[in-house]
Design a protein around this motif. Structure first.
Motif, PDB file in Angstrom:
ATOM      1  N   ILE B  13     -31.310   7.117   7.805  1.00 28.81           N
ATOM      2  CA  ILE B  13     -29.985   6.519   7.977  1.00 28.81           C
ATOM      3  C   ILE B  13     -29.614   5.671   6.757  1.00 28.81           C
ATOM      4  N   ALA B  38     -33.545   6.307  11.301  1.00 29.43           N
ATOM      5  CA  ALA B  38     -32.838   5.696  12.428  1.00 29.43           C
ATOM      6  C   ALA B  38     -33.852   5.131  13.406  1.00 29.43           C
ATOM      7  N   VAL B  72     -25.562   5.406   3.213  1.00 31.97           N
ATOM      8  CA  VAL B  72     -25.767   4.661   4.450  1.00 31.97           C
ATOM      9  C   VAL B  72     -25.014   5.370   5.566  1.00 31.97           C
ATOM     10  N   ASN B  73     -25.727   5.740   6.608  1.00 31.46           N
ATOM     11  CA  ASN B  73     -25.108   6.398   7.755  1.00 31.46           C
ATOM     12  C   ASN B  73     -24.285   7.608   7.314  1.00 31.46           C
ATOM     13  N   VAL B  87     -18.256   1.764   6.429  1.00 30.96           N
ATOM     14  CA  VAL B  87     -19.722   1.636   6.462  1.00 30.96           C
ATOM     15  C   VAL B  87     -20.114   0.265   7.004  1.00 30.96           C
ATOM     16  N   GLU B  90     -20.506  -0.383  10.592  1.00 33.91           N
ATOM     17  CA  GLU B  90     -21.703   0.149  11.250  1.00 33.91           C
ATOM     18  C   GLU B  90     -22.969  -0.596  10.823  1.00 33.91           C
ATOM     19  N   VAL B  91     -22.797  -1.553   9.903  1.00 29.43           N
ATOM     20  CA  VAL B  91     -23.952  -2.273   9.381  1.00 29.43           C
ATOM     21  C   VAL B  91     -23.746  -3.772   9.585  1.00 29.43           C
ATOM     22  N   LYS B 168     -25.012   0.318  13.862  1.00 30.07           N
ATOM     23  CA  LYS B 168     -26.175   1.207  13.943  1.00 30.07           C
ATOM     24  C   LYS B 168     -27.364   0.612  13.211  1.00 30.07           C
ATOM     25  N   ILE B 169     -27.053  -0.304  12.261  1.00 24.65           N
ATOM     26  CA  ILE B 169     -28.099  -0.894  11.426  1.00 24.65           C
ATOM     27  C   ILE B 169     -27.878  -2.404  11.379  1.00 24.65           C
ATOM     28  N   THR B 200     -32.115  -0.175  14.431  1.00 23.95           N
ATOM     29  CA  THR B 200     -32.595   0.004  13.059  1.00 23.95           C
ATOM     30  C   THR B 200     -32.449  -1.331  12.337  1.00 23.95           C
TER      31      THR B 200
END
Lengths: 299, 254
Positions: B13, B38, B72-73, B87, B90-91, B168-169, B200
């Protein structure tokens, strides 16, 4: 030891205070003596009230005369100029901190141009080259003729007598453009006082650049610059007297008229000075009071 | 080199290939290769100035890398701003200095990004905010301002603020370094719970206890390079590089 030292300095400070006050009183007494005995000046304060309020024979009531009208106009000028100057100042202040060169250049050029010119020169340049061309284009006079009586009443409160609309608008634009340069710098300082961490936190939660500015940086920056902005408003009231040079009918301009027609120059200017002082001093006290209140509320 | 621990089969990921970063003449990152799968938990450690912060700040582009590529992703980080903003949504990122928004209440801190960046309805954003505040164990502080909270509480709010975007991260940049010792545990506990839930995570920290408990793999950086990357077990039991051994002996001395 330090306690003894402090006592000594306060004693000394008190001595200096007494001397300074004595000198000041002596100077004022000397001036009055000069005026009364050397120039043999006869004070005429009696004429002043009728230039503030006059008896209207037709209406059978009191009506504001030149000085009060001038004061009202000064307030209108100050309030409107402050509103527009704040809008321009915030936009220019944001541009001043932009990452792109072009907006930075535009706002920098504007600020430097205004700040490095004597205010009087700025006002003349603006008035003769810009205002005289631009304000007629707005078509204020034709528009005010067509306006309904109800709107005219509101407009009179906001802008003054209809025949002076374009006059006021010139004054407002002129003052707003002038003061906005200073507000730009205040806003820039406010934005730059916000730590990098706030921008990064805003970025990292996925806000766009405008959103970071709008929701994270500006609210904090504005909160910080409220005290200097309040100070700038007081400065603006004082600065508004220079638009008397382009015949904007505010307090200083009308006072000048009264001084010419009555020849009581001393009385008029002392009175006008006192009026400006009272307004600005009162506002400064109020703002200082609000600031301490806000500080308590925030902590 | 890649940080491959127990979950080496997971889909990558975060992928860094040959990433370098210079500040003037100073090289902050030298040819960094790193892959994080991930659901993987990676701890990054190393002496100060070794480039660990710079590296994770490159992952959500708070710093721009000069050479190499970062994905990233599934998105390559370039100058495209809208790409970067999407991005970043999601981070999540947790900073050493918390960086909460001091003019907003805890609840407003948590709902700002979901409302403005995700355009969630207010009710849903509020519900989500309360849910994550409970998860970091401070729902009772919802209406306070950050300045009224302790450091540990502020950092937990900062974690909740990131979680509200449902990233997600999660990146942690020395999350406990600015905290008083008695508050470190409450923050680490929250992070361990997060790790157990399968998030993650890339964590820059000196807390080796946390690494042992929660990390799949540990990376050791020095002078802008990844010196060692190994599964947590191998990293602590049999570090290969001398520099790693020296660092570990210093940091685990007491």
């Amino acid at each position: 030891m330090p306690i003894v030292k402090r006592k000594k300095t306060t004693k000394l400070a008190r001595c200096i205070d007494v001397v300074v006050i004595a000198v000041a009183i002596a100077f004022v007494a000397y001036l009055l003596h000069q005026v009364n005995n050397v120039m043999v000046y006869k004070w005429h304060w009696g004429f002043l009230p009728e230039y503030i309020l006059r008896w209207d024979e037709e209406q059978q009531s009191y009506a504001p005369n030149l000085l009060l009208k001038g004061l009202a106009m000064t307030f209108r000028l100050a309030v409107w100029s402050m509103i527009f100057a704040s809008i321009i100042g915030v936009i220019m202040g944001i541009m001043r901190t932009s990452k792109q060169l072009f907006p930075r250049m535009v706002s920098r050029a504007y600020v430097e141009l205004v700040r490095n010119m004597p205010p009087v020169v700025f006002i003349f340049v603006f008035y003769f080259f810009i205002s005289s061309q631009f304000v007629p284009l707005l078509g204020i006079d034709e528009w005010s003729v067509k306006a309904s009586p109800e709107t005219l009443v509101v407009l009179e409160i906001l802008l003054g007598p209809p025949e002076l609309f374009s006059n006021v608008v010139s004054g407002v634009i002129c003052l707003a453009l002038f003061e906005a340069a200073y507000i730009t710098e205040i806003v820039r300082a406010g934005i730059q006082s916000i730590g990098r961490g706030q921008f990064e936190a805003g970025d990292s939660v996925g806000l766009s650049r405008t959103q970071v500015l709008r929701w994270v940086v500006l609210p904090q920056a504005i909160q910080r610059v409220v005290p200097p902005l309040a100070g700038q408003f007081i400065t603006l009231i004082k600065d508004s007297s220079i638009v008397s040079l382009i015949s904007i009918q505010e307090l200083t301009f009308l006072a000048q008229e009264v001084a010419y027609s009555t020849q009581y120059v001393f009385e008029i200017w002392l009175f006008v000075a006192a009026v400006y002082f009272c307004i600005c001093f009162t506002l400064a006290r109020i703002f200082a009071h609000l600031e301490t209140k806000l500080a308590v509320y925030r902590s | 080199m890649s940080a491959q621990g127990s979950s080496s089969t997971a889909t990558p990921i975060i992928e860094l290939h040959g990433v370098s970063k210079h500040f003037g003449n100073f090289t902050a990152l030298k040819n960094i290769d790193l892959t994080v799968g991930a659901g993987e938990r990676v701890v990054v450690c190393g002496p100060s100035g070794s480039g660990k912060s710079t590296m994770i700040r490159c992952i959500n582009r708070l710093e721009e890398h000069d050479e190499g590529s970062i994905r990233v992703n599934g998105t390559e980080l370039t100058d495209d701003l809208s790409d970067i903003t999407s991005v970043r949504r999601e981070v999540g990122m947790v900073f050493q200095q918390f960086n909460l928004f001091p003019h907003l209440t805890v609840l407003q801190n948590l709902t700002l990004a979901p409302l403005k960046a995700r355009k969630l309805p207010r009710a849903e954003a509020l519900e989500r905010a309360m849910q994550y505040l409970e998860r970091v164990h401070i729902p009772e502080q919802a209406d306070k301002y950050p300045g009224q909270l302790s450091g540990g509480q502020q950092q937990r709010v900062a974690i909740a603020r990131s979680l509200c975007m449902q990233p997600k991260i999660m990146l942690f940049d020395e999350p406990t370094s600015a905290l008083d010792p008695e508050m470190i545990k409450e923050v680490l506990d929250v992070m361990i719970e997060l790790a157990e839930d399968g998030m993650t995570m890339v964590v820059v920290t000196h807390e080796m206890g946390f690494a042992k408990r929660a990390a799949d793999s540990v990376i050791f950086m020095d002078q802008g390079e990844i010196v060692e990357a190994a599964s947590t077990e191998d990293f602590f039991s049999s570090p290969r590089s001398e520099r790693t051994q020296l660092f570990l002996s210093q940091i685990l001395a007491h």
